[in-house]
Design a protein around this motif. Structure first.
Motif, short mmCIF file in Angstrom:
data_model
loop_
_atom_site.label_atom_id
_atom_site.label_comp_id
_atom_site.label_asym_id
_atom_site.label_seq_id
_atom_site.Cartn_x
_atom_site.Cartn_y
_atom_site.Cartn_z
N ALA A 30 -3.20 10.76 6.82
CA ALA A 30 -2.18 9.84 7.34
C ALA A 30 -0.84 10.03 6.64
CB ALA A 30 -2.65 8.39 7.17
N MET A 31 -0.86 10.58 5.41
CA MET A 31 0.37 10.81 4.65
C MET A 31 0.97 12.19 4.88
SD MET A 31 -0.12 9.03 0.92
CE MET A 31 -1.38 10.19 0.39
N ALA A 32 0.32 13.02 5.68
CA ALA A 32 0.71 14.43 5.79
C ALA A 32 2.17 14.62 6.20
CB ALA A 32 -0.20 15.15 6.78
N LEU A 33 2.68 13.76 7.08
CA LEU A 33 4.03 13.93 7.60
C LEU A 33 5.06 13.07 6.86
CD1 LEU A 33 3.16 14.01 11.42
CD2 LEU A 33 3.72 15.96 9.94
N GLU A 34 4.71 12.66 5.64
CA GLU A 34 5.62 11.87 4.80
C GLU A 34 6.08 10.58 5.49
OE1 GLU A 34 6.34 12.63 1.72
OE2 GLU A 34 5.46 14.64 1.67
N PRO A 35 5.15 9.76 5.96
CA PRO A 35 5.55 8.54 6.67
C PRO A 35 6.10 7.48 5.72
CG PRO A 35 3.19 8.53 6.33
CD PRO A 35 3.68 9.87 5.85
N GLN A 36 6.89 6.58 6.29
CA GLN A 36 7.40 5.44 5.53
C GLN A 36 6.37 4.32 5.47
OE1 GLN A 36 10.69 5.03 8.37
NE2 GLN A 36 12.12 5.40 6.71
N ILE A 37 5.46 4.32 6.44
CA ILE A 37 4.51 3.21 6.60
C ILE A 37 3.11 3.79 6.80
CG2 ILE A 37 3.92 1.15 7.95
CD1 ILE A 37 6.83 1.43 9.14
N LEU A 38 2.11 3.13 6.19
CA LEU A 38 0.71 3.45 6.46
C LEU A 38 0.02 2.21 7.02
CD1 LEU A 38 -0.50 5.59 3.41
CD2 LEU A 38 0.07 6.39 5.71
N PHE A 39 -0.62 2.37 8.17
CA PHE A 39 -1.44 1.32 8.76
C PHE A 39 -2.90 1.63 8.43
CE2 PHE A 39 2.37 1.24 11.40
CZ PHE A 39 2.58 -0.12 11.60
N LEU A 40 -3.59 0.68 7.83
CA LEU A 40 -4.99 0.87 7.46
C LEU A 40 -5.84 -0.20 8.14
CD1 LEU A 40 -4.70 1.42 3.57
CD2 LEU A 40 -4.26 3.05 5.42
N ASP A 41 -6.86 0.24 8.87
CA ASP A 41 -7.75 -0.68 9.58
C ASP A 41 -9.05 -0.83 8.80
OD1 ASP A 41 -8.94 -2.31 11.43
OD2 ASP A 41 -9.29 -0.75 12.91
N GLU A 42 -9.25 -2.00 8.21
CA GLU A 42 -10.46 -2.31 7.44
C GLU A 42 -10.81 -1.20 6.45
OE1 GLU A 42 -11.91 -5.12 7.41
OE2 GLU A 42 -11.63 -6.12 9.33
N PRO A 43 -9.93 -0.89 5.51
CA PRO A 43 -10.20 0.24 4.60
C PRO A 43 -11.43 0.05 3.72
CG PRO A 43 -8.30 -1.04 3.86
CD PRO A 43 -8.62 -1.52 5.24
#
Length: 257
Positions: free
Chosen positions: A157-170
């Motif tokens: 999920a971090m591969a493209l250097e995002p500003q935001i990470l959405f996590l569903d029931e981690p």
């Protein structure tokens, strides 16, 4: 857009499945660098809200803005630019079983960049290192634990250097020790990389440990019934349902649809 502006704005968003109203006129902001948690009892629409925020479903009405740009009303190249501002970790991890971890993390880079293979692999190795999986690049998903699968999914999920990470029931399906280690990773990534997290969970230990702020959805009213810091809502909310949730009484301990 100013750095002081909220990174996410949800404005009067209503969600329906056919004729069934699921969420009614939600309005809230998520600040930059915040660990923001969406919670509530069974059937309240936590996962539905997340799916709308990442653009999987269009709302019946209202708008969702990420970095000042609408997820709902953007199209073509503009929408692609908005989507690239965030990464998503799904509850199961959703890794491709036929690919090793390095290949899984490389996949977004292959799809959305023109980088050469050696550059893609270097970035993927760096992301896996950030989540503590530097020694597992050539392992297949079936060869690692559930907690490691979640970590690998975060790396992808971090591969493209995002500003935001959405996590569903981690933390779903993890033992308490592994879940706590994942919480520590989320806190570390938030502080060191200034990533904004939006997390759906009903796990109280995680909520208390990681959340800067939470909103609570209500299945009956279809609205937000609480917004604030977990401990403050537990101790000072004038809504008994909210207090019961944080003290794990009655139906409030339920999970989402």
């Amino acid at each position: 857009m100013s750095e002081s502006d909220p990174i996410i704005k949800v404005e009067n968003m209503t969600a329906r499945y056919g004729d069934r109203l699921v969420l009614d006129s939600l309005t809230f902001n998520v600040e930059r660098g915040e660990i923001f948690v969406i919670l509530g009892g069974s059937g309240c629409g936590k996962s539905t809200l997340l799916k709308h925020m990442i653009g999987l479903y269009p709302p019946a009405s209202g708008d969702i803005k990420i970095g000042g740009s609408s997820v709902v009303n953007s199209h073509g190249a503009e929408r692609d630019e908005v989507i690239r501002r965030f990464g998503v970790m799904y509850q199961s991890g959703a890794l491709f079983g036929s690919m090793n971890l390095l290949e899984n993390v490389c996949l977004p880079l292959e799809e959305f960049t023109d980088l050469k293979e050696d550059a893609r692999e270097l970035i993927a190795r760096m992301k896996l290192s950030l989540v503590g999986l530097a020694d597992y690049t050539h392992h297949m998903p079936a060869e690692i634990s559930g907690g490691m699968m979640k970590r690998a999914a975060i790396a992808r999920a971090m591969a493209l250097e995002p500003q935001i990470l959405f996590l569903d029931e981690p933390s779903a399906g993890l033992d308490p020790i592994t879940a706590d280690e994942l919480d520590e990773l989320i806190i570390d990534l938030s502080r060191t990389l200034n990533i904004t997290f939006v997390i759906v969970t009903h796990e109280l230990p995680s909520i208390y440990k990681i959340a800067d702020r939470v909103i609570m959805l209500d299945a009956k009213t279809k609205k937000i019934i609480a917004d604030g810091k977990p401990a403050e809502l537990r101790d000072t909310s004038d809504n008994p349902w909210v207090r019961n949730f944080f003290n794990r009484k009655g139906q409030a301990a339920g999970t989402d649809e």
